[in-house]
Scaffold this motif. Sequence first.
Motif, PDB file in Angstrom:
ATOM      1  N   UNK A  69      48.627  29.274  28.671  1.00 41.70           N
ATOM      2  CA  UNK A  69      49.545  29.470  29.615  1.00 41.70           C
ATOM      3  C   UNK A  69      50.242  28.193  29.953  1.00 41.70           C
ATOM      4  N   UNK A  70      51.477  28.349  30.265  1.00 46.37           N
ATOM      5  CA  UNK A  70      52.316  27.362  30.689  1.00 46.37           C
ATOM      6  C   UNK A  70      52.136  27.179  32.402  1.00 46.37           C
ATOM      7  N   UNK A  71      51.277  27.921  33.056  1.00 48.73           N
ATOM      8  CA  UNK A  71      51.461  27.998  34.414  1.00 48.73           C
ATOM      9  C   UNK A  71      50.377  26.955  34.862  1.00 48.73           C
ATOM     10  N   UNK A  72      50.551  26.486  36.106  1.00 53.09           N
ATOM     11  CA  UNK A  72      49.528  25.634  36.730  1.00 53.09           C
ATOM     12  C   UNK A  72      48.221  26.343  37.000  1.00 53.09           C
ATOM     13  N   UNK A  73      47.044  25.574  36.919  1.00 56.67           N
ATOM     14  CA  UNK A  73      45.770  26.201  37.151  1.00 56.67           C
ATOM     15  C   UNK A  73      45.329  25.523  38.323  1.00 56.67           C
ATOM     16  N   UNK A  74      44.169  26.421  38.910  1.00 63.57           N
ATOM     17  CA  UNK A  74      43.443  25.814  40.098  1.00 63.57           C
ATOM     18  C   UNK A  74      42.434  25.693  40.078  1.00 63.57           C
TER      19      UNK A  74
END
Length: 908
Positions: A69-74
């Motif tokens: 995924x291109x989304x930020x990960x935490x």
Amino acid sequence: MPGPSPGLRRALLGLWAALGLGLFGLSAVSQEPFWADLQPRVAFVERGGSLWLNCSTNCPRPERGGLETSLRRNGTQRGLRWLARQLVDIREPETQPVCFFRCARRTLQARGLIRTFQRPDRVELMPLPPWQPVGENFTLSCRVPGAGPRASLTLTLLRGAQELIRRSFAGEPPRARGAVLTATVLARREDHGANFSCRAELDLRPHGLGLFENSSAPRELRTFSLSPDPPRLAAPRLLEVGSERPVSCTLDGLFPASEARVYLALGDQNLSPDVTLEGDAFVATATATASAEQEGARQLVCNVTLGGENRETRENVTIYSFPAPLLTLSEPSVSEGQMVTVTCSAGAQALVTLEGVPAAVPGQPAQLQLNATENDDRRSFFCDATLDVDGETLIKNRSAELRVLYAPRLDDSDCPRSWTWPEGPEQTLRCEARGNPEPSVHCARSDGGAVLALGLLGPVTRALSGTYRCKAANDQGEAVKDVTLTVEYAPALDSVGCPERITWLEGTEASLSCVAHGVPPPDVICVRSGELGAVIEGLLRVAREHAGTYRCEATNPRGSAAKNVAVTVEYGPRFEEPSCPSNWTWVEGSGRLFSCEVDGKPQPSVKCVGSGGATEGVLLPLAPPDPSPRAPRIPRVLAPGIYVCNATNRHGSVAKTVVVSAESPPEMDESTCPSHQTWLEGAEASALACAARGRPSPGVRCSREGIPWPEQQRVSREDAGTYHCVATNAHGTDSRTVTVGVEYRPVVAELAASPPGGVRPGGNFTLTCRAEAWPPAQISWRAPPGALNIGLSSNNSTLSVAGAMGSHGGEYECAATNAHGRHARRITVRVAGPWLWVAVGGAAGGAALLAAGAGLAFYVQSTACKKGEYNVQEAESSGEAVCLNGAGGGAGGAAGAEGGPEAQLTSA
């Protein structure tokens, strides 16, 4: 590292459950294909929010796996066959994460969908025009930036609470965000002051979320209508310096007229108008004042502004200066024979005319000269000035009066030397003089007496008779003349020469004389009324019989006059026994005061004062000789004793001793004769306790309904009733109504049983007791020992038994008690029936029966006592109740229960 979120925990639990089922399934079916799964598969997240994704597989031993995924990960958490990852700050409208695992040389994939939504936090309605003309279109534009997805968005334009247009953006691409709604609206009058707004609705309820709403701040619309015609000006064409003239400006077809602004000016002078509104029109009025600095042509401007537009009207006003002409006299007031110069002048552009003769050229003065004579006095001179202004000829004028001064003249025609007038008719006394200044004329007697009221219309009176010197004077000189005035008049008898009332004192000498006034002098004769020919002349020795009315008549050639003269003869005071008695009795409450009338003229004043003992110095109130609203207050108490009465008038005084005694009428009240009295039946009879106060002592008689008091030895209850007592003495009566009540000892008048026959075991019976007594008696009962379950009525007048047993048989006593004694009657109750206890048998049975009876008795006794079915107070006072001390169930009771031959209920 922080633990997983609750959502992650639920996802992991689901994963483990799925893995367990999967293993079970693998063991059962070894040929099932492998797969990858992503949860949640589809998710809606608020823009900028976060989300946990769970990627899992059923591959027993995957080689590797991951989440693309291109989304930020935490953060990420892993297991053998699963992977959980938190995605944060999700802002893309739409993303598709991919879950993959490598298993048995194959790649297993699961693709998900994450969409973001943004609430309509900003709803903006574009600004409206400051003013909007009525009848023209304006644009409403609503903008909702960033809100979405647009397909779930609805925008509504509103006027107040009214929806103008509503648009839904359903069918828009999922990635579309934000929306704009524009509408064209026709401006109306009623839209002035209306609020317009925009409402945005983001409906995510089909996706499991809520409905998000927001509205823009309202914007107020101001509409206007302005007539294309210019305002109308009403103003003078010419305006003189120093003058004030009203101007007005009017314009129709304004809306809203109250918002219009008016500018009204003359040249560079702002006129500050007052504005009056009349519907869609206004009238602006002001006062224009011209100054010397504005002289010349000036413009009057009216400018009306509304909604950013204006209408204007201009008119020319000529401001000019035209002073009034100046008319001067060399001397405004001159003496006769002096020369006078008259001059008329005006401004540089004005042409003057004096007494009809114009000046040679404009701007030059005009003159004339004259020798003043008496005939020139009060002569008026006229000066006219003309000026041409803007094609109009203006005229102003001025006048002046010449005063010529000369000495007074008294002519016989204006001031005659003698007058003879009869008294009465109104005449105008005239003595006029000519002269300037106006002479003052003064006519007065030479001896300094009367002064004539010259020039006034008035009645001719005798006081005007005489010779007068008339003098006319001003500051130029004076003139003198003697005039004679004779007034003839009929006789008059006034109060000075002949008074209406004459007072003589008895025993002195006096004469009756009347002097009459008249021209010529009249003759006077006085005669006593009713005595013909009895003329009163000379001195008289005054006696009371000389009092009376006399007729005096005066006569001369002009007429006659008559007058009545009342002669009063006065004398000193004197007491008479009938009118002022030596002994008097005052009756309290009678309203009568001591009357002491004294003979004397003038009427003597009388005062009675106590002379000793309790009355020393006490003033005795006296009845006035005539009824008067100011009569002395009648006292409640008057002290008896000896009083000395003194009668005084201006001719002397006399004294008399009066003995006063006091008595009073009968009086009865609650203390001497109580209105309610109580007797006891059988007591020795005596009279009512009634007495009365009064002097002399009153006698009291009492009767019942007109029947005299009966002679009897003892009181009976028939003596109760209403009695009328009357107290009497020489000064009146008083009465009282007395209510007599007779109380008596109680008697049990009736004691009866129901049913009247015998009572079988298990049956019911009632005893009724009725007593006669006053005050009412308290009823109490005495029952046989062992009698249980006895019920009493609320007033104890009825005793009832339900389910009679042998213990209820025996003697019952009813007692009636009040404050005057006690009376009782007895009745016997018998309970009989079959031999119920044979079957019980033997001593053991008897013992059991006794035990059972004792227990039942204890229960009944305790129950009855707790229910309070006896009159406890009466029972304790009599000492005869069976339920008060816990007794009532014993051997006697058991024996009574055995029964016996059938019997009847008896009473004693």
